[in-house]
Design an enzyme around this catalytic site. Structure first.
Site, mmCIF file in Angstrom:
data_model
loop_
_atom_site.group_PDB
_atom_site.id
_atom_site.type_symbol
_atom_site.label_atom_id
_atom_site.label_comp_id
_atom_site.label_asym_id
_atom_site.label_seq_id
_atom_site.Cartn_x
_atom_site.Cartn_y
_atom_site.Cartn_z
ATOM 1 N N LEU A 73 23.470 1.669 5.191
ATOM 2 C CA LEU A 73 22.730 0.681 5.976
ATOM 3 C C LEU A 73 23.200 0.595 7.421
ATOM 4 O O LEU A 73 22.505 0.040 8.273
ATOM 5 C CB LEU A 73 22.830 -0.693 5.301
ATOM 6 C CG LEU A 73 22.353 -0.750 3.844
ATOM 7 C CD1 LEU A 73 22.472 -2.166 3.301
ATOM 8 C CD2 LEU A 73 20.917 -0.249 3.714
ATOM 9 N N GLN A 74 24.350 1.172 7.712
ATOM 10 C CA GLN A 74 24.891 1.160 9.075
ATOM 11 C C GLN A 74 24.054 2.022 10.017
ATOM 12 O O GLN A 74 24.080 1.843 11.231
ATOM 13 C CB GLN A 74 26.351 1.635 9.012
ATOM 14 C CG GLN A 74 27.000 1.965 10.330
ATOM 15 C CD GLN A 74 27.198 3.472 10.519
ATOM 16 O OE1 GLN A 74 26.689 4.279 9.744
ATOM 17 N NE2 GLN A 74 27.924 3.834 11.564
ATOM 18 N N ARG A 75 23.249 2.951 9.471
ATOM 19 C CA ARG A 75 22.526 3.882 10.333
ATOM 20 C C ARG A 75 21.163 4.294 9.785
ATOM 21 O O ARG A 75 20.342 4.838 10.529
ATOM 22 C CB ARG A 75 23.369 5.155 10.564
ATOM 23 C CG ARG A 75 23.603 5.935 9.293
ATOM 24 C CD ARG A 75 24.762 6.911 9.378
ATOM 25 N NE ARG A 75 24.971 7.594 8.096
ATOM 26 C CZ ARG A 75 25.589 7.054 7.054
ATOM 27 N NH1 ARG A 75 26.053 5.817 7.127
ATOM 28 N NH2 ARG A 75 25.742 7.735 5.930
ATOM 29 N N ASN A 133 23.807 19.474 4.846
ATOM 30 C CA ASN A 133 24.608 20.630 4.458
ATOM 31 C C ASN A 133 23.878 21.916 4.794
ATOM 32 O O ASN A 133 22.648 21.972 4.817
ATOM 33 C CB ASN A 133 24.995 20.573 2.974
ATOM 34 C CG ASN A 133 23.818 20.813 2.066
ATOM 35 O OD1 ASN A 133 23.459 21.957 1.782
ATOM 36 N ND2 ASN A 133 23.167 19.740 1.610
ATOM 37 N N CYS A 175 15.048 31.917 14.269
ATOM 38 C CA CYS A 175 14.999 30.929 13.196
ATOM 39 C C CYS A 175 16.365 30.226 13.140
ATOM 40 O O CYS A 175 17.308 30.599 13.848
ATOM 41 C CB CYS A 175 14.653 31.572 11.860
ATOM 42 S SG CYS A 175 15.987 32.575 11.116
ATOM 43 N N CYS A 178 19.292 32.488 12.510
ATOM 44 C CA CYS A 178 19.776 33.205 13.693
ATOM 45 C C CYS A 178 20.859 32.406 14.401
ATOM 46 O O CYS A 178 21.793 32.968 14.990
ATOM 47 C CB CYS A 178 18.634 33.449 14.678
ATOM 48 S SG CYS A 178 17.346 34.572 14.141
ATOM 49 N N CYS A 192 29.695 12.853 7.240
ATOM 50 C CA CYS A 192 29.962 11.676 8.066
ATOM 51 C C CYS A 192 30.926 10.725 7.353
ATOM 52 O O CYS A 192 31.583 9.913 7.995
ATOM 53 C CB CYS A 192 28.657 10.980 8.432
ATOM 54 S SG CYS A 192 27.721 10.340 7.030
ATOM 55 N N CYS A 256 14.671 36.057 9.328
ATOM 56 C CA CYS A 256 13.453 36.381 10.092
ATOM 57 C C CYS A 256 13.440 37.804 10.626
ATOM 58 O O CYS A 256 12.383 38.315 10.993
ATOM 59 C CB CYS A 256 13.277 35.409 11.253
ATOM 60 S SG CYS A 256 14.532 35.558 12.557
#
Length: 268
Positions: A73-75, A133, A175, A178, A192, A256
């Protein structure tokens, strides 16, 4: 098939957009007929989703397999205390229903993998990835290249954010693979929870990503601006400031570089 005109109620709702010469009526109709997938509904996906919905994008696909935690809820601005313990995708759909019941919304609580990514982004005009991730990001990127769908990638940590638009399905354009290479296909990266994050920094990255998403969707229809393929915008919340670097296409990229019609070179 031409898009349907906007109703009087929708014209009133988006009047501030329509009077902008860079958007106009044609641009607003394009947004209304667009379908965007938001992958990851966390610190970036939450504010991005708010402004994508507010911009009048008519169809949204929400993908997140996580549940809301009190520490979010902080962010993560679309969630409240009542959402804690509930799935993020379903909670986000509830927020959208309260915000604008005219939006068409699909939800999935599946975890994205190389096997299911293509199905989760099928039929989209743009994918906005705010996941945390590299394995997921690379699976999404590869699926976008194969499907010919632009990718808006955004990331944030501590006091820095990154936002970039990729079109690896187009000749000479990079992409996401790359940019980061193949070393990050395993699900290992800093989080985080370990490093911390200023909530407002996530908001800046998410809203900037939403702005860039609108530019991508309106390219060729309205005069809002160049989608900026392969330009990585680095947001510095401490300075504050922003700088931009160009990501070149890697001709050996397995995402790609080997696509049909690519201009791979094996030697000079």
């Amino acid at each position: 098939m031409p898009s349907a005109p906007l109703s009087p109620a929708r014209l009133e709702r988006f009047a501030r957009h329509i009077v902008l010469p860079e958007v106009g009526g044609a641009g607003q109709v394009t947004l209304a007929s667009s379908r965007v997938a938001v992958i990851g509904l966390g610190g970036i996906g939450s504010p991005a989703l708010q402004y994508l919905a507010a911009s009048g994008i008519g169809r949204l696909a929400l993908v997140d397999n996580d549940v809301v935690d009190a520490s979010n809820l902080q962010r993560q601005t679309i969630f409240t205390q009542r959402d804690v313990g509930h799935g993020k995708a379903v909670s986000a759909r509830r927020w959208l229903a309260n915000f604008d019941d005219a939006l068409q919304v699909d939800v999935s609580d599946a975890r994205i993998t190389p096997q299911n990514a293509a199905g989760l982004i099928a039929g989209c005009d743009l994918v906005l990835d705010g996941t945390d991730n590299f394995a997921t990001r690379l699976a999404v990127s590869d699926a976008c290249v194969t499907a010919g769908v632009p990718l808006l990638s955004a990331a944030v940590g501590r006091f820095q954010g990154q936002v970039a638009a990729f079109a690896g399905h187009l000749p000479d354009e990079a992409c996401y693979r790359c940019f980061v290479g193949d070393a990050f296909d395993a699900e290992d990266c800093d989080t985080c929870a370990d490093d911390g994050m200023l909530g407002a920094m996530a908001g800046w990255a998410g809203t900037f990503a939403a702005l860039q998403a609108v530019k991508v969707l309106l390219a060729g229809t309205a005069a809002l601006g160049d989608p900026g393929w392969g330009k990585l915008h680095i947001l510095d919340g401490l300075a504050p400031g922003m700088r931009t670097i160009r990501i070149a296409r890697d001709p050996t990229c397995r995402g790609c570089g080997a696509r049909p019609g690519s201009d791979d070179v094996s030697s000079g």
